[in-house]
Design a protein around this motif. Structure first.
Motif, mmCIF file in Angstrom:
data_model
loop_
_atom_site.group_PDB
_atom_site.id
_atom_site.type_symbol
_atom_site.label_atom_id
_atom_site.label_comp_id
_atom_site.label_asym_id
_atom_site.label_seq_id
_atom_site.Cartn_x
_atom_site.Cartn_y
_atom_site.Cartn_z
ATOM 1 N N LEU A 1 -7.299 2.292 -2.878
ATOM 2 C CA LEU A 1 -5.902 2.181 -2.443
ATOM 3 C C LEU A 1 -5.013 2.320 -3.662
ATOM 4 C CD1 LEU A 1 -6.105 -1.063 -0.275
ATOM 5 C CD2 LEU A 1 -5.974 1.254 0.594
ATOM 6 N N LEU A 2 -3.853 2.899 -3.465
ATOM 7 C CA LEU A 2 -2.812 2.895 -4.484
ATOM 8 C C LEU A 2 -1.772 1.908 -3.993
ATOM 9 C CD1 LEU A 2 -1.878 4.263 -7.123
ATOM 10 C CD2 LEU A 2 -0.536 5.811 -5.721
ATOM 11 N N ILE A 3 -1.552 0.848 -4.780
ATOM 12 C CA ILE A 3 -0.590 -0.165 -4.357
ATOM 13 C C ILE A 3 0.554 -0.235 -5.350
ATOM 14 C CG2 ILE A 3 -2.305 -1.544 -3.141
ATOM 15 C CD1 ILE A 3 -2.248 -3.514 -5.481
ATOM 16 N N GLU A 4 1.740 -0.502 -4.814
ATOM 17 C CA GLU A 4 2.915 -0.709 -5.658
ATOM 18 C C GLU A 4 3.069 -2.207 -5.854
ATOM 19 O OE1 GLU A 4 7.665 0.347 -5.928
ATOM 20 O OE2 GLU A 4 6.550 0.872 -4.138
ATOM 21 N N VAL A 5 3.124 -2.607 -7.107
ATOM 22 C CA VAL A 5 3.196 -4.022 -7.427
ATOM 23 C C VAL A 5 4.647 -4.457 -7.609
ATOM 24 C CG1 VAL A 5 2.442 -5.801 -9.048
ATOM 25 C CG2 VAL A 5 0.938 -3.892 -8.527
ATOM 26 N N ASP A 6 5.404 -3.698 -8.418
ATOM 27 C CA ASP A 6 6.798 -4.048 -8.680
ATOM 28 C C ASP A 6 7.526 -2.806 -9.183
ATOM 29 O OD1 ASP A 6 9.019 -5.735 -8.925
ATOM 30 O OD2 ASP A 6 8.615 -6.079 -11.048
ATOM 31 N N GLY A 7 8.614 -2.453 -8.542
ATOM 32 C CA GLY A 7 9.371 -1.275 -8.972
ATOM 33 C C GLY A 7 8.506 -0.034 -8.923
ATOM 34 N N ASN A 8 8.326 0.615 -10.080
ATOM 35 C CA ASN A 8 7.488 1.812 -10.144
ATOM 36 C C ASN A 8 6.102 1.520 -10.701
ATOM 37 O OD1 ASN A 8 9.339 3.560 -9.053
ATOM 38 N ND2 ASN A 8 10.292 4.016 -11.016
ATOM 39 N N VAL A 9 5.690 0.279 -10.709
ATOM 40 C CA VAL A 9 4.364 -0.079 -11.206
ATOM 41 C C VAL A 9 3.358 0.059 -10.065
ATOM 42 C CG1 VAL A 9 2.954 -1.895 -12.236
ATOM 43 C CG2 VAL A 9 5.376 -1.701 -12.840
ATOM 44 N N THR A 10 2.398 0.961 -10.243
ATOM 45 C CA THR A 10 1.377 1.174 -9.215
ATOM 46 C C THR A 10 -0.001 0.949 -9.818
ATOM 47 O OG1 THR A 10 1.318 3.538 -9.675
ATOM 48 C CG2 THR A 10 2.755 2.810 -7.887
ATOM 49 N N LEU A 11 -0.916 0.494 -8.986
ATOM 50 C CA LEU A 11 -2.300 0.263 -9.391
ATOM 51 C C LEU A 11 -3.228 0.910 -8.378
ATOM 52 C CD1 LEU A 11 -2.115 -3.576 -10.080
ATOM 53 C CD2 LEU A 11 -2.089 -1.775 -11.793
ATOM 54 N N VAL B 1 0.848 -1.194 0.000
ATOM 55 C CA VAL B 1 0.000 0.000 0.000
ATOM 56 C C VAL B 1 0.884 1.245 0.000
ATOM 57 C CG1 VAL B 1 -1.757 1.293 1.277
ATOM 58 C CG2 VAL B 1 -1.830 -1.215 1.232
ATOM 59 N N LYS B 2 0.620 2.140 -0.946
ATOM 60 C CA LYS B 2 1.356 3.407 -1.034
ATOM 61 C C LYS B 2 0.500 4.596 -0.632
ATOM 62 C CE LYS B 2 5.248 1.869 -2.268
ATOM 63 N NZ LYS B 2 6.338 1.937 -1.318
ATOM 64 N N GLU B 3 -0.816 4.484 -0.836
ATOM 65 C CA GLU B 3 -1.713 5.593 -0.520
ATOM 66 C C GLU B 3 -3.078 5.025 -0.178
ATOM 67 O OE1 GLU B 3 -3.973 8.509 -3.446
ATOM 68 O OE2 GLU B 3 -1.832 8.996 -3.361
ATOM 69 N N VAL B 4 -3.710 5.591 0.846
ATOM 70 C CA VAL B 4 -5.033 5.132 1.272
ATOM 71 C C VAL B 4 -6.012 6.285 1.144
ATOM 72 C CG1 VAL B 4 -6.394 4.184 3.170
ATOM 73 C CG2 VAL B 4 -3.994 3.521 2.916
ATOM 74 N N LYS B 5 -7.094 6.039 0.414
ATOM 75 C CA LYS B 5 -8.186 7.005 0.326
ATOM 76 C C LYS B 5 -9.436 6.355 0.897
ATOM 77 C CE LYS B 5 -6.516 9.926 -3.316
ATOM 78 N NZ LYS B 5 -6.840 10.660 -4.528
ATOM 79 N N GLU B 6 -10.549 7.068 0.837
ATOM 80 C CA GLU B 6 -11.777 6.568 1.461
ATOM 81 C C GLU B 6 -12.223 5.221 0.902
ATOM 82 O OE1 GLU B 6 -16.360 8.001 2.036
ATOM 83 O OE2 GLU B 6 -14.805 9.527 1.869
#
Length: 101
Positions: free
Chosen positions: A75-85, A67-72
């Motif tokens: 979530l913004l999650i980092e999967v690998d390196g700079n790949v975020t979802l 988890v990189k960022e939590v909103k209401e």
């Protein structure tokens, strides 16, 4: 004539047994299905609300991430390196840090 009237009156089986069986079936469904599912749903909602930055998670699709960022609701999650979802919180199904121990 009295014999004909007595023959016309047919005793019906009692409905008490039927209602007892129905109540027993409802009780079994409640204690073995609805109640445990409700508890599991509440625990999962509590887990999702407690997610914070840095938690390792697994999504419903089998994606492992941090988890990189939590909103209401997302979530913004980092999967690998700079790949975020960006994913919906409801798609988080497990805490990866506890599963790998």
């Amino acid at each position: 004539m009295i014999n004909l009237l007595q023959a016309a009156v047919v005793e019906q089986p009692g409905m008490g047994g039927f209602w007892i069986m129905m109540l027993l079936m409802i009780a079994v469904l409640y204690f073995f299905m609805w109640r445990p599912e409700s508890k599991r749903r509440k625990e999962m909602a509590k887990f999702r609300e407690g997610l914070k930055k840095g938690d390792k998670i697994i999504t419903a699709g089998g994606i492992y991430g941090t988890v990189k960022e939590v909103k209401e609701t997302t979530l913004l999650i980092e999967v690998d390196g700079n790949v975020t979802l960006r994913i919906d919180k409801n798609m988080v199904v497990a805490d990866n840090s506890q599963l790998q121990k």
